[in-house]
Design an enzyme around this catalytic site. Structure first.
Site, PDB file in Angstrom:
ATOM      1  N   GLU A  57      -7.940   6.468  12.898  1.00 14.71           N
ATOM      2  CA  GLU A  57      -8.372   7.176  11.852  1.00 14.71           C
ATOM      3  C   GLU A  57      -9.753   7.664  11.386  1.00 14.71           C
ATOM      4  O   GLU A  57     -10.253   7.587  10.297  1.00 14.71           O
ATOM      5  CB  GLU A  57      -7.993   6.523   9.950  1.00 14.71           C
ATOM      6  CG  GLU A  57      -6.249   7.360   9.436  1.00 14.71           C
ATOM      7  CD  GLU A  57      -6.843   5.835   8.136  1.00 14.71           C
ATOM      8  OE1 GLU A  57      -6.383   5.176   8.243  1.00 14.71           O
ATOM      9  OE2 GLU A  57      -6.170   6.389   7.227  1.00 14.71           O
ATOM     10  N   GLN A  58     -10.665   8.133  13.320  1.00 11.18           N
ATOM     11  CA  GLN A  58     -11.445   7.933  12.769  1.00 11.18           C
ATOM     12  C   GLN A  58     -12.156   8.916  12.485  1.00 11.18           C
ATOM     13  O   GLN A  58     -13.515   9.106  12.514  1.00 11.18           O
ATOM     14  CB  GLN A  58     -11.985   7.716  14.449  1.00 11.18           C
ATOM     15  CG  GLN A  58     -11.106   6.409  15.474  1.00 11.18           C
ATOM     16  CD  GLN A  58     -11.378   6.962  16.947  1.00 11.18           C
ATOM     17  OE1 GLN A  58     -10.286   7.705  17.444  1.00 11.18           O
ATOM     18  NE2 GLN A  58     -11.164   6.040  17.855  1.00 11.18           N
TER      19      GLN A  58
ATOM     20  N   GLU B 274      -8.725   4.077  -4.843  1.00 10.79           N
ATOM     21  CA  GLU B 274      -8.538   5.344  -3.675  1.00 10.79           C
ATOM     22  C   GLU B 274      -9.221   6.889  -3.441  1.00 10.79           C
ATOM     23  O   GLU B 274      -8.337   7.234  -4.115  1.00 10.79           O
ATOM     24  CB  GLU B 274      -7.793   5.258  -1.882  1.00 10.79           C
ATOM     25  CG  GLU B 274      -7.458   3.470  -1.573  1.00 10.79           C
ATOM     26  CD  GLU B 274      -6.391   3.951  -0.135  1.00 10.79           C
ATOM     27  OE1 GLU B 274      -6.525   5.221  -0.140  1.00 10.79           O
ATOM     28  OE2 GLU B 274      -5.572   3.362   0.003  1.00 10.79           O
TER      29      GLU B 274
ATOM     30  N   TRP C  19      -6.329  13.581   7.416  1.00 10.01           N
ATOM     31  CA  TRP C  19      -5.183  14.312   7.854  1.00 10.01           C
ATOM     32  C   TRP C  19      -4.878  16.034   6.799  1.00 10.01           C
ATOM     33  O   TRP C  19      -3.399  15.805   6.975  1.00 10.01           O
ATOM     34  CB  TRP C  19      -4.318  13.229   6.698  1.00 10.01           C
ATOM     35  CG  TRP C  19      -4.841  12.761   5.318  1.00 10.01           C
ATOM     36  CD1 TRP C  19      -5.702  11.456   5.516  1.00 10.01           C
ATOM     37  CD2 TRP C  19      -4.291  13.687   4.488  1.00 10.01           C
ATOM     38  NE1 TRP C  19      -5.426  11.685   3.960  1.00 10.01           N
ATOM     39  CE2 TRP C  19      -5.073  12.562   2.948  1.00 10.01           C
ATOM     40  CE3 TRP C  19      -4.673  14.850   4.061  1.00 10.01           C
ATOM     41  CZ2 TRP C  19      -5.313  13.422   1.661  1.00 10.01           C
ATOM     42  CZ3 TRP C  19      -4.200  15.293   2.204  1.00 10.01           C
ATOM     43  CH2 TRP C  19      -4.875  14.757   1.922  1.00 10.01           C
TER      44      TRP C  19
ATOM     45  N   ASN D 160       0.987  -1.068   0.036  1.00  9.14           N
ATOM     46  CA  ASN D 160      -0.132   0.208   0.253  1.00  9.14           C
ATOM     47  C   ASN D 160       0.860   1.229  -0.207  1.00  9.14           C
ATOM     48  O   ASN D 160       1.992   1.602   1.175  1.00  9.14           O
ATOM     49  CB  ASN D 160      -0.693  -0.055   1.112  1.00  9.14           C
ATOM     50  CG  ASN D 160      -1.798   1.185   1.276  1.00  9.14           C
ATOM     51  OD1 ASN D 160      -2.833   0.956   0.574  1.00  9.14           O
ATOM     52  ND2 ASN D 160      -1.545   2.110   1.756  1.00  9.14           N
ATOM     53  N   GLU D 161       0.327   1.976  -1.051  1.00 10.66           N
ATOM     54  CA  GLU D 161       1.829   2.921  -1.571  1.00 10.66           C
ATOM     55  C   GLU D 161       3.272   3.374  -0.793  1.00 10.66           C
ATOM     56  O   GLU D 161       3.554   3.552   0.073  1.00 10.66           O
ATOM     57  CB  GLU D 161       1.065   4.551  -0.498  1.00 10.66           C
ATOM     58  CG  GLU D 161      -0.645   4.710  -0.930  1.00 10.66           C
ATOM     59  CD  GLU D 161      -1.879   5.534  -0.012  1.00 10.66           C
ATOM     60  OE1 GLU D 161      -0.803   5.979   1.008  1.00 10.66           O
ATOM     61  OE2 GLU D 161      -2.330   6.778  -0.505  1.00 10.66           O
TER      62      GLU D 161
HETATM   63  C1  GAL Z   1      -4.037   6.653   2.120  1.00 13.94           C
HETATM   64  C2  GAL Z   1      -3.798   5.172   2.495  1.00 13.94           C
HETATM   65  C3  GAL Z   1      -5.221   4.864   2.606  1.00 13.94           C
HETATM   66  C4  GAL Z   1      -5.690   5.641   4.027  1.00 13.94           C
HETATM   67  C5  GAL Z   1      -5.895   7.184   3.457  1.00 13.94           C
HETATM   68  C6  GAL Z   1      -6.860   8.318   4.107  1.00 13.94           C
HETATM   69  O1  GAL Z   1      -2.869   7.533   1.697  1.00 13.94           O
HETATM   70  O2  GAL Z   1      -3.927   4.136   1.828  1.00 13.94           O
HETATM   71  O3  GAL Z   1      -4.975   3.416   3.969  1.00 13.94           O
HETATM   72  O4  GAL Z   1      -5.319   6.246   5.315  1.00 13.94           O
HETATM   73  O5  GAL Z   1      -5.158   7.794   2.864  1.00 13.94           O
HETATM   74  O6  GAL Z   1      -6.786   9.343   3.373  1.00 13.94           O
END
Ligand code: GAL
Length: 688
Positions: A374-375, A326, A334, A176-177
């Site tokens: 990440e709530q 995604e 964030w 993942n990323e």
């Molecule tokens: C992405 C990540 C996800 C999630 C998402 C939140 O960068 O792949 O798992 O954290 O951000 O915006």
């Protein structure tokens, strides 16, 4: 029980099992995933199994036909070393299947379990200041570590053996990323080995990096340090190439074992992060079947130009359709301010993705874990398990995707304009910006915006890609120019193409050393001119000429012409004395082709005029025809038809008259004009 009976019974039951699974597979295989997929990230491991069906039913109701599962579930898949439990995942996939939901399986290697890093601490990455990462977040692993690779491969193998033929699993996402690297001594030794393989001898390396400078000369491979950000330019670039190759082999370690154990119909991808430049994506993507990226707006609202460029960049990794694997359901957690996209904007964004070549749009995530980092992130259902307000809009997208899928199936983007993009060049400029406001990505977008508005379709591709299909090729900031890329560009122009080089192009050679000719290096004789000097600007510098009057911002290159047939397009006005009256943009016809060099950072108005000139001179036509400003047009071609996606980002309603009668795919009927509310979308198809 007789002996024959006891042998017979298991035989019979396995026969029944095989038969029933064969029947099941053929029934399931008869259903293939819809051509345009709406999806979401789903984490069944975070919820009691008794809840799964309710979630999947709500997804199905929203037209969601894909879930991405598993990418952070290592501790659930392998609770103890060598002790795999994939039964729950099998049941989750089967449960999804019952709701006509297909599955992309993520390998969980971005989040190693605590037992693993406790037992093998060498698998934890080490930061530049020598500190080892800890458990408790993610991406704490060392991508170069052999033990970590061994453990990852075993896990991927277990997954592939179990699900490589599962009819509901349509693809794989590795890790993942990819992002974080390690600076431990073992990685450094690998880097030194990599250098040895690339340069052969220290004499060669010393010469190509000009290590005579500052007494950097190396007399043993193990003297070579890791440098990032500031250091010898050849060493900096080599480290980034090593990083890229190491991500490639990190990925291949899992990819090979998945490929060996899975059906070819299952694709393999990874999720990238737009313009993120932590590695060369062209290096890493070459082994994948498809590109996929994580498209987050963060603070503010969708900028269709910048986001469109990012789609086009991602499409250029494999030069074919891609996935948005995604994207944000309204907002993230964030950014500085995690505002929500407006009502209607999420739908507009989904269609904007499709217009640029996405065949899937997948929301991150379905539901927030009750605890975890990440709530606050946007979701499609709330902590009570019922839909949030955005769910209705996503349901509309789901229904529209179901309707438009058959029309868009097999369609792809074809552009007349290409923009060249290279990580080497972006890195090289970033390491020595010379003007700290100079951002190579902004430079690319400054060309992309007006060209996209005119052509309504632009590809972003690497400099060594085949170019003959394009009428116009623009290379903003192609700072590092390898011999291969230079040859490619020269033969493009000689073959009748129009090449436009933007400021800072052709300055460096393959090892990030200065070219031994002035900019644009190997293209000087084709251009019949060159850069005499570059100037970082504190004040904008005026210029005027073919594209009107304007100002150069941040940067100005003083150009000269050598050949009589090299024409001056723009000249600087009065500024620092050096630039006064000197050429700012020059061009030369070469047979049926043309080469142009722009030495100034053009302001938006002048850039729009320059783009108009480039398009006219190269015979580039808009893909659709004229539209009101703020309306984005995209075009996808099929074998028999062409599909246009029109989106109104202007803020007010707009009426667009169509160049010919078209079928309105979402609303039905034949149309000669459409009226779109703000964020309104029309999908229109017409025969070729
Ligand atoms: C992405 C990540 C996800 C999630 C998402 C939140 O960068 O792949 O798992 O954290 O951000 O915006």
């Amino acid at each position: 029980m007789t002996k024959s009976m006891s042998v017979c019974k298991p035989l019979l039951s396995s026969l029944v099992l095989i038969l029933s699974s064969l029947i099941l597979s053929s029934v399931l295989l008869a259903q293939s995933p819809p051509p345009l997929l709406l999806g979401t990230a789903w984490y069944p491991e975070q919820w009691p199994e008794s809840r799964w069906d309710a979630d999947l039913a709500l997804m199905q109701q929203a037209g969601i036909h894909m879930v991405r599962v598993g990418e952070f579930a290592w501790s659930r898949m392998e609770p103890e070393e060598g002790h795999y439990d994939l039964d729950w995942l099998d049941r989750a996939i089967a449960a999804a299947g019952k709701h006509s939901i297909f599955v992309v399986l993520g390998t969980p290697t971005a989040a190693p379990p605590a037992w693993l890093t406790q037992k093998y601490p060498e698998t934890l990455r080490v930061s530049e200041d020598g500190r080892r990462a800890q458990h408790g977040n993610r991406q704490q692993f060392n991508w170069a570590n052999p033990k970590y690779r061994e453990m990852s491969r075993k896990n991927a193998e277990q997954m592939a053996k179990r699900f490589g033929h599962n009819p509901y699993v349509i693809g794989w996402q590795i890790d993942n990323e990819y992002a974080e690297v390690s600076f431990d001594p073992e990685t450094q030794a690998q880097f030194q080995q990599w250098l040895k393989a690339r340069y052969g001898t220290l004499d060669n390396l010393n010469a190509r990096w000009t290590t005579a400078y500052w007494s950097q000369t190396y007399t043993a491979w193990d003297q070579i340090p890791i440098q990032v950000g500031y250091g010898n330019p050849g060493l900096l670039l080599s480290w980034m190439r090593f990083v890229s190759d190491t991500w490639r082999s990190y990925q291949k370690n899992q990819l090979d074992v998945i490929r060996a154990n899975s059906d070819p119909r299952q694709f393999i991808t990874t999720n990238t992060m737009g313009w993120f430049d932590g590695y060369d994506h062209y290096t890493v993507e070459q082994d994948l079947d498809m590109a996929a990226w994580d498209d987050y707006v963060g603070e503010g609202h969708l900028d269709p130009v910048r986001n469109g460029a990012t789609h086009d960049l991602t499409r250029g990794f494999k030069q074919k359709n891609f996935w948005v694997i995604e994207t944000q359901p309204g907002f993230v957690n964030w950014a500085d301010i995690n505002n929500s996209l407006d009502k209607g904007e999420v739908r507009a964004m989904a269609w904007h993705d499709v217009g640029h070549g996405a065949d899937a749009v997948s929301y991150w995530q379905w539901r927030s874990a009750l605890n975890g980092q990440e709530q606050y992130h946007g979701t499609l259902i709330g902590s009570d398990g019922t839909p949030v307000p955005l769910y209705a809009e996503v349901t509309q997208v789901g229904k529209e995707f179901e309707k438009a899928g058959p029309v868009l199936a097999g369609t792809s983007i074809k552009s007349e304009v290409a923009i060249l993009h290279s990580y080497d060049s972006r890195w090289a400029i970033q390491w020595q910006k010379h003007n700290n406001k100079y951002n190579p990505q902004d430079e690319i977008v400054s060309y992309y915006g007006p060209l996209r508005a005119i052509a309504q379709s632009v590809d972003i591709i690497p400099p060594a890609a085949p170019l003959t299909r394009y009428k116009l090729v623009v290379a903003p900031g192609l700072n590092v120019l390898s011999d291969t890329a230079a040859k490619n560009l020269i033969s493009y122009v000689e073959g009748g193409g129009h090449l436009v080089l933007g400021q800072r192009s052709g300055m460096k050679h393959d090892d990030n050393s200065l070219q031994s000719e002035r900019q644009p290096g190997p293209l000087v004789s084709l251009l019949g001119g060159r850069v005499e000097q570059y100037y970082a600007l504190t004040q904008p510098v005026p210029f005027e000429g073919k594209w009107g009057r304007g100002e150069s911002q941040l940067w100005a290159e003083l150009l000269s012409t050598k050949d009589n047939d090299t024409e001056v397009l723009m000249r600087y006005g009065q500024s620092n004395g050096w630039l006064d009256g000197q050429p700012a943009a020059i061009t030369r016809k070469v047979g049926k082709g043309r080469i142009t060099y722009i030495g100034a950072w053009l302001d938006p108005k002048t850039m729009a005029e320059a783009a108009k000139w480039m398009a006219e001179d190269s015979g580039v036509k808009p893909a659709f025809g004229s539209v009101p400003s703020g309306v984005e047009v995209s075009r996808r071609y099929g074998a028999q038809s062409v599909v246009y996606v029109l989106i109104n980002f202007s803020g007010t309603p707009q009426t667009i008259s169509l160049p010919r009668a078209m079928t309105d795919v979402l609303e039905g009927g034949s149309k000669t004009a459409v009226t779109l509310a703000n964020y309104g979308v029309a999908v229109l198809s017409a025969p070729l």
